[in-house]
Write an enzyme that holds these catalytic residues in place. Structure first.
Site, PDB file in Angstrom:
ATOM      1  N   CYS A 120       0.819  -1.226   0.000  1.00 51.12           N
ATOM      2  CA  CYS A 120       0.000   0.000   0.000  1.00 51.12           C
ATOM      3  C   CYS A 120       0.846   1.266   0.000  1.00 51.12           C
ATOM      4  CB  CYS A 120      -0.933   0.004   1.199  1.00 51.12           C
ATOM      5  SG  CYS A 120      -1.885  -1.492   1.312  1.00 51.12           S
ATOM      6  N   HIS A 260      -3.204   6.854   3.785  1.00 55.29           N
ATOM      7  CA  HIS A 260      -3.620   5.614   3.111  1.00 55.29           C
ATOM      8  C   HIS A 260      -5.041   5.275   3.548  1.00 55.29           C
ATOM      9  CE1 HIS A 260      -3.876   1.624   1.658  1.00 55.29           C
ATOM     10  NE2 HIS A 260      -3.619   1.033   2.802  1.00 55.29           N
ATOM     11  N   ASN A 290     -10.129  -0.290   0.820  1.00 62.27           N
ATOM     12  CA  ASN A 290      -8.673  -0.197   0.742  1.00 62.27           C
ATOM     13  C   ASN A 290      -8.233  -0.696  -0.639  1.00 62.27           C
ATOM     14  OD1 ASN A 290      -5.923  -0.526   0.948  1.00 62.27           O
ATOM     15  ND2 ASN A 290      -5.973  -1.598   2.900  1.00 62.27           N
TER      16      ASN A 290
END
Ligand code: ACO
Length: 333
Positions: A120, A260, A290
């Protein structure tokens, strides 16, 4: 500014673009697939829905759409690109790299192309790479992508994981700044000792794909959610402070903070520690979940499109992902 790059050309994002698949998978849809509830997902994560790519839609296909939009917004042609970097943990295949597929799709015949894998954190790691290629003059016009088809490494029977993720793509065109805007400072970190907490164990050289690894579900992502949560909050807060210090700026100087987009509780916990007020923290995870390496560029592109970021605004990007990897970048738009 205390930055060793301060006398060299500064990289700046000229424009961004993004793409998400059409199919929306809501929490209500997930209630029909696993033992879960809209209420559980919303209160534990803040996610309401996510996008899921078509079976025939690969990561590079989504990246190509985002790339076309970023190039159009930048007024840059594909031939002008001399470098394409693609951040992903869900490449189309083991090789060739995903950036090469995008190169072929958009006709960027003058670019050299490679992927980076920092889970990520991939997009923010990629920005740091761009910063250095631009500073040294080794590249003049770069396309940086972050895109994922996380749905293809998701075990749709595992309720602890399948509710969290989504598919999507974002792209940025990067050139040397012609003014004082651009990437002001960045700090990147990793701790490989924690590799076991978030991983895709099968299909690589450690556990090549066999009928046994497939039967054991090793081609699906594995995560220790609680430990990831704790480390994400601590590491993201710490690296954000370090990047701000390096830029000689504070949270109050930031127009927007883009963490994030993993979980609203993580974003809120970081907000409590860093300060600045909740309005400063951009959130679109409620609609996309996500999206791993796509998360920050999807959010940045949306923030620009809806006018949350204007020329001259300072923005803080904070990433965290498997590895563990994490990093923060301060930029002036
Ligand atoms: N629906 C209903 N119940 C569920 C679900 C679900 N989808 N998933 C788990 N549960 C249950 C568990 O079985 C457990 O039940 P039990 O108490 O009877 O054993 C209970 O809910 C609590 O489970 P926890 O895992 O302790 O729940 P927690 O509050 O920690 O939330 C979550 C889980 C959302 C995964 C949280 O730990 C988290 O967000 N972690 C970070 C995950 C993350 O962001 N990862 C990505 C970051 S890095 C990257 O992006 C790759």
């Amino acid at each position: 500014m205390n930055d060793s790059f301060s006398n060299l050309p500064r990289a700046a994002i000229v424009a961004t673009g993004s793409y998400v698949p059409e199919r929306v998978l809501t929490n209500a849809d997930l209630e029909k697939m696993v033992e879960t509830s809209d209420e559980w997902i919303l209160t534990r994560t803040g996610i309401r829905e996510r996008r899921i790519a078509r079976p025939d839609e690969a990561t590079s296909d989504m990246g190509t759409e985002a790339a076309k939009r970023a190039l159009a917004n930048a007024g840059v042609t594909a031939e002008e690109l001399d470098m394409i970097i693609f951040a992903t943990i869900t490449p189309d295949m083991g090789f060739p790299n995903t950036a090469c597929f995008v190169q072929a799709n958009i006709g960027a015949k003058n670019a050299f192309c490679f992927d980076i894998e920092a889970a990520c954190s991939g997009f923010v790691y990629g920005l740091d790479l761009c910063r250095q290629y631009i500073a040294t003059g080794a590249a003049r016009t770069i396309l940086l992508l972050g895109a994922e088809k996380i749905s293809c490494i998701t075990d749709w029977k595992d309720r602890s994981l399948c509710v969290l993720f989504g598919d999507g793509a974002g792209a940025a065109v990067i050139r040397a700044s012609d003014g004082k805007n651009g990437l002001l400072a960045s700090v990147m970190r990793s701790d490989g000792r924690l590799h076991d907490l978030l991983k895709l164990p099968g299909g690589g050289s450690r556990n090549p794909a066999t009928p046994e690894t497939i039967a054991g579900g090793m081609h699906y992502m594995k995560m220790n959610g609680r430990d990831v949560f704790k480390h994400a909050v601590t590491c993201m807060t710490d690296v954000a402070r370090k990047a701000l210090d390096k830029a000689g700026l504070t949270v109050d100087d930031m127009k927007l903070i883009i963490p994030h987009q993993a979980n609203l509780r993580i974003v809120n916990a970081i907000g409590e520690r860093l300060g600045g007020g909740t309005d400063k923290y951009f959130v679109n995870l409620d609609r996309y979940g996500n999206t791993s390496a796509a998360s920050i560029i999807l959010a940045l592109d949306e923030a620009v499109r809806v006018g949350r970021i204007q020329r001259g605004d300072r923005v803080l990007l904070i990433a965290f992902g498997g590895g563990f990897t994490w990093g923060a970048t301060v930029l002036e738009w």
